[in-house]
Write a protein that holds these residues in place. Structure first.
Motif, PDB file in Angstrom:
ATOM      1  N   SER A  16      35.719  42.539  24.519  1.00 45.31           N
ATOM      2  CA  SER A  16      36.934  41.973  25.098  1.00 45.31           C
ATOM      3  C   SER A  16      36.815  41.976  26.623  1.00 45.31           C
ATOM      4  O   SER A  16      35.958  42.637  27.189  1.00 45.31           O
ATOM      5  CB  SER A  16      38.166  42.771  24.653  1.00 45.31           C
ATOM      6  OG  SER A  16      38.107  44.092  25.152  1.00 45.31           O
ATOM      7  N   ARG A  17      37.672  41.221  27.267  1.00 46.94           N
ATOM      8  CA  ARG A  17      37.651  41.197  28.722  1.00 46.94           C
ATOM      9  C   ARG A  17      39.060  41.047  29.261  1.00 46.94           C
ATOM     10  O   ARG A  17      39.964  40.564  28.582  1.00 46.94           O
ATOM     11  CB  ARG A  17      36.753  40.093  29.238  1.00 46.94           C
ATOM     12  CG  ARG A  17      37.193  38.706  28.851  1.00 46.94           C
ATOM     13  CD  ARG A  17      36.201  37.706  29.386  1.00 46.94           C
ATOM     14  NE  ARG A  17      36.431  36.397  28.820  1.00 46.94           N
ATOM     15  CZ  ARG A  17      35.665  35.368  29.054  1.00 46.94           C
ATOM     16  NH1 ARG A  17      34.630  35.495  29.848  1.00 46.94           N
ATOM     17  NH2 ARG A  17      35.914  34.209  28.513  1.00 46.94           N
ATOM     18  N   GLU A  18      39.215  41.450  30.519  1.00 53.17           N
ATOM     19  CA  GLU A  18      40.511  41.396  31.185  1.00 53.17           C
ATOM     20  C   GLU A  18      40.305  40.780  32.568  1.00 53.17           C
ATOM     21  O   GLU A  18      39.435  41.216  33.327  1.00 53.17           O
ATOM     22  CB  GLU A  18      41.080  42.802  31.327  1.00 53.17           C
ATOM     23  CG  GLU A  18      42.363  42.875  32.091  1.00 53.17           C
ATOM     24  CD  GLU A  18      42.849  44.297  32.313  1.00 53.17           C
ATOM     25  OE1 GLU A  18      43.953  44.440  32.846  1.00 53.17           O
ATOM     26  OE2 GLU A  18      42.126  45.251  31.977  1.00 53.17           O
ATOM     27  N   LEU A  19      41.106  39.781  32.892  1.00 60.89           N
ATOM     28  CA  LEU A  19      41.060  39.170  34.209  1.00 60.89           C
ATOM     29  C   LEU A  19      41.731  40.123  35.191  1.00 60.89           C
ATOM     30  O   LEU A  19      42.900  40.470  35.022  1.00 60.89           O
ATOM     31  CB  LEU A  19      41.780  37.820  34.192  1.00 60.89           C
ATOM     32  CG  LEU A  19      41.776  37.028  35.494  1.00 60.89           C
ATOM     33  CD1 LEU A  19      40.350  36.652  35.890  1.00 60.89           C
ATOM     34  CD2 LEU A  19      42.641  35.793  35.353  1.00 60.89           C
ATOM     35  N   ILE A  20      40.986  40.571  36.200  1.00 62.57           N
ATOM     36  CA  ILE A  20      41.572  41.541  37.133  1.00 62.57           C
ATOM     37  C   ILE A  20      41.778  40.967  38.537  1.00 62.57           C
ATOM     38  O   ILE A  20      42.475  41.575  39.344  1.00 62.57           O
ATOM     39  CB  ILE A  20      40.752  42.841  37.205  1.00 62.57           C
ATOM     40  CG1 ILE A  20      39.335  42.588  37.691  1.00 62.57           C
ATOM     41  CG2 ILE A  20      40.753  43.546  35.862  1.00 62.57           C
ATOM     42  CD1 ILE A  20      38.590  43.869  38.025  1.00 62.57           C
ATOM     43  N   ALA A  21      41.178  39.819  38.842  1.00 57.97           N
ATOM     44  CA  ALA A  21      41.410  39.158  40.128  1.00 57.97           C
ATOM     45  C   ALA A  21      41.219  37.659  39.937  1.00 57.97           C
ATOM     46  O   ALA A  21      40.301  37.226  39.249  1.00 57.97           O
ATOM     47  CB  ALA A  21      40.453  39.689  41.188  1.00 57.97           C
ATOM     48  N   ASP A  22      42.092  36.895  40.550  1.00 52.58           N
ATOM     49  CA  ASP A  22      42.062  35.445  40.407  1.00 52.58           C
ATOM     50  C   ASP A  22      42.442  34.816  41.752  1.00 52.58           C
ATOM     51  O   ASP A  22      43.046  35.479  42.595  1.00 52.58           O
ATOM     52  CB  ASP A  22      43.068  35.026  39.330  1.00 52.58           C
ATOM     53  CG  ASP A  22      42.870  33.608  38.831  1.00 52.58           C
ATOM     54  OD1 ASP A  22      41.871  32.983  39.189  1.00 52.58           O
ATOM     55  OD2 ASP A  22      43.734  33.132  38.075  1.00 52.58           O
ATOM     56  N   GLY A  23      42.083  33.582  41.954  1.00 53.68           N
ATOM     57  CA  GLY A  23      42.468  32.890  43.174  1.00 53.68           C
ATOM     58  C   GLY A  23      41.669  33.304  44.395  1.00 53.68           C
ATOM     59  O   GLY A  23      42.122  33.150  45.519  1.00 53.68           O
ATOM     60  N   LEU A  24      40.470  33.855  44.187  1.00 48.33           N
ATOM     61  CA  LEU A  24      39.632  34.314  45.292  1.00 48.33           C
ATOM     62  C   LEU A  24      38.901  33.131  45.924  1.00 48.33           C
ATOM     63  O   LEU A  24      38.666  32.109  45.276  1.00 48.33           O
ATOM     64  CB  LEU A  24      38.624  35.347  44.794  1.00 48.33           C
ATOM     65  CG  LEU A  24      39.245  36.563  44.095  1.00 48.33           C
ATOM     66  CD1 LEU A  24      38.166  37.432  43.496  1.00 48.33           C
ATOM     67  CD2 LEU A  24      40.111  37.351  45.050  1.00 48.33           C
ATOM     68  N   GLY A  25      38.532  33.264  47.173  1.00 52.83           N
ATOM     69  CA  GLY A  25      37.794  32.212  47.857  1.00 52.83           C
ATOM     70  C   GLY A  25      36.471  31.929  47.182  1.00 52.83           C
ATOM     71  O   GLY A  25      35.908  32.780  46.500  1.00 52.83           O
ATOM     72  N   ARG A  26      35.973  30.742  47.378  1.00 54.24           N
ATOM     73  CA  ARG A  26      34.705  30.379  46.776  1.00 54.24           C
ATOM     74  C   ARG A  26      33.684  30.077  47.846  1.00 54.24           C
ATOM     75  O   ARG A  26      34.069  29.720  48.956  1.00 54.24           O
ATOM     76  CB  ARG A  26      34.881  29.210  45.821  1.00 54.24           C
ATOM     77  CG  ARG A  26      35.380  27.962  46.500  1.00 54.24           C
ATOM     78  CD  ARG A  26      35.549  26.854  45.486  1.00 54.24           C
ATOM     79  NE  ARG A  26      35.945  25.665  46.218  1.00 54.24           N
ATOM     80  CZ  ARG A  26      36.500  24.627  45.692  1.00 54.24           C
ATOM     81  NH1 ARG A  26      36.743  24.602  44.417  1.00 54.24           N
ATOM     82  NH2 ARG A  26      36.811  23.598  46.413  1.00 54.24           N
ATOM     83  N   PRO A  27      32.444  30.209  47.604  1.00 52.92           N
ATOM     84  CA  PRO A  27      31.904  30.765  46.381  1.00 52.92           C
ATOM     85  C   PRO A  27      32.000  32.285  46.375  1.00 52.92           C
ATOM     86  O   PRO A  27      31.729  32.942  47.369  1.00 52.92           O
ATOM     87  CB  PRO A  27      30.433  30.327  46.382  1.00 52.92           C
ATOM     88  CG  PRO A  27      30.096  30.236  47.834  1.00 52.92           C
ATOM     89  CD  PRO A  27      31.365  29.796  48.523  1.00 52.92           C
ATOM     90  N   LEU A  28      32.421  32.826  45.270  1.00 55.89           N
ATOM     91  CA  LEU A  28      32.509  34.278  45.107  1.00 55.89           C
ATOM     92  C   LEU A  28      31.111  34.810  44.779  1.00 55.89           C
ATOM     93  O   LEU A  28      30.449  34.322  43.891  1.00 55.89           O
ATOM     94  CB  LEU A  28      33.471  34.619  43.973  1.00 55.89           C
ATOM     95  CG  LEU A  28      33.602  36.101  43.651  1.00 55.89           C
ATOM     96  CD1 LEU A  28      34.296  36.826  44.784  1.00 55.89           C
ATOM     97  CD2 LEU A  28      34.333  36.315  42.354  1.00 55.89           C
ATOM     98  N   ASN A  29      30.689  35.805  45.526  1.00 52.79           N
ATOM     99  CA  ASN A  29      29.414  36.481  45.214  1.00 52.79           C
ATOM    100  C   ASN A  29      29.468  37.877  45.815  1.00 52.79           C
ATOM    101  O   ASN A  29      30.350  38.205  46.590  1.00 52.79           O
ATOM    102  CB  ASN A  29      28.211  35.690  45.724  1.00 52.79           C
ATOM    103  CG  ASN A  29      28.265  35.414  47.207  1.00 52.79           C
ATOM    104  OD1 ASN A  29      28.801  36.192  47.982  1.00 52.79           O
ATOM    105  ND2 ASN A  29      27.721  34.286  47.614  1.00 52.79           N
ATOM    106  N   GLY A  30      28.554  38.708  45.402  1.00 54.79           N
ATOM    107  CA  GLY A  30      28.468  40.045  45.964  1.00 54.79           C
ATOM    108  C   GLY A  30      29.505  41.026  45.454  1.00 54.79           C
ATOM    109  O   GLY A  30      29.866  41.965  46.159  1.00 54.79           O
ATOM    110  N   VAL A  31      29.993  40.854  44.225  1.00 51.38           N
ATOM    111  CA  VAL A  31      30.922  41.830  43.650  1.00 51.38           C
ATOM    112  C   VAL A  31      30.181  43.158  43.542  1.00 51.38           C
ATOM    113  O   VAL A  31      29.085  43.234  43.008  1.00 51.38           O
ATOM    114  CB  VAL A  31      31.427  41.374  42.268  1.00 51.38           C
ATOM    115  CG1 VAL A  31      32.221  42.475  41.581  1.00 51.38           C
ATOM    116  CG2 VAL A  31      32.262  40.126  42.394  1.00 51.38           C
ATOM    117  N   THR A  32      30.773  44.203  44.105  1.00 48.70           N
ATOM    118  CA  THR A  32      30.132  45.541  44.034  1.00 48.70           C
ATOM    119  C   THR A  32      31.116  46.570  43.564  1.00 48.70           C
ATOM    120  O   THR A  32      32.293  46.384  43.600  1.00 48.70           O
ATOM    121  CB  THR A  32      29.591  45.970  45.410  1.00 48.70           C
ATOM    122  OG1 THR A  32      30.646  45.999  46.354  1.00 48.70           O
ATOM    123  CG2 THR A  32      28.505  45.018  45.893  1.00 48.70           C
TER     124      THR A  32
END
Length: 70
Positions: free
Chosen positions: A54-70
């Motif tokens: 299963s999954r849960e959306l925890i952040a939305d509407g972020l600038g693009r391109p999104l990269n570097g999630v740490t």
């Protein structure tokens, strides 16, 4: 020779995933870039993926391109 490791998907139905990170407890987080390919979301998103698939959306509407999630 030993057998190569077996690969298994941990998530599907993602749109242009661009980042993958793991918390200390093993929880996976995946970022979608927000680049609207193939009807993808026009803004970046971050999902928390559970071991049961299963999954849960925890952040939305972020600038693009999104990269570097740490």
């Amino acid at each position: 020779m030993s057998e190569p490791p077996k690969l298994e998907p941990i998530a599907d139905r993602l749109t242009f995933p661009s980042s993958l990170a793991f918390a200390d407890d093993g929880t996976a987080y995946v970022g979608e870039s927000g680049v609207p390919f193939c009807d993808g979301a026009p803004e970046g998103r971050v999902w928390r993926l559970a071991a049961d698939g299963s999954r849960e959306l925890i952040a939305d509407g972020l600038g693009r391109p999104l990269n570097g999630v740490t």
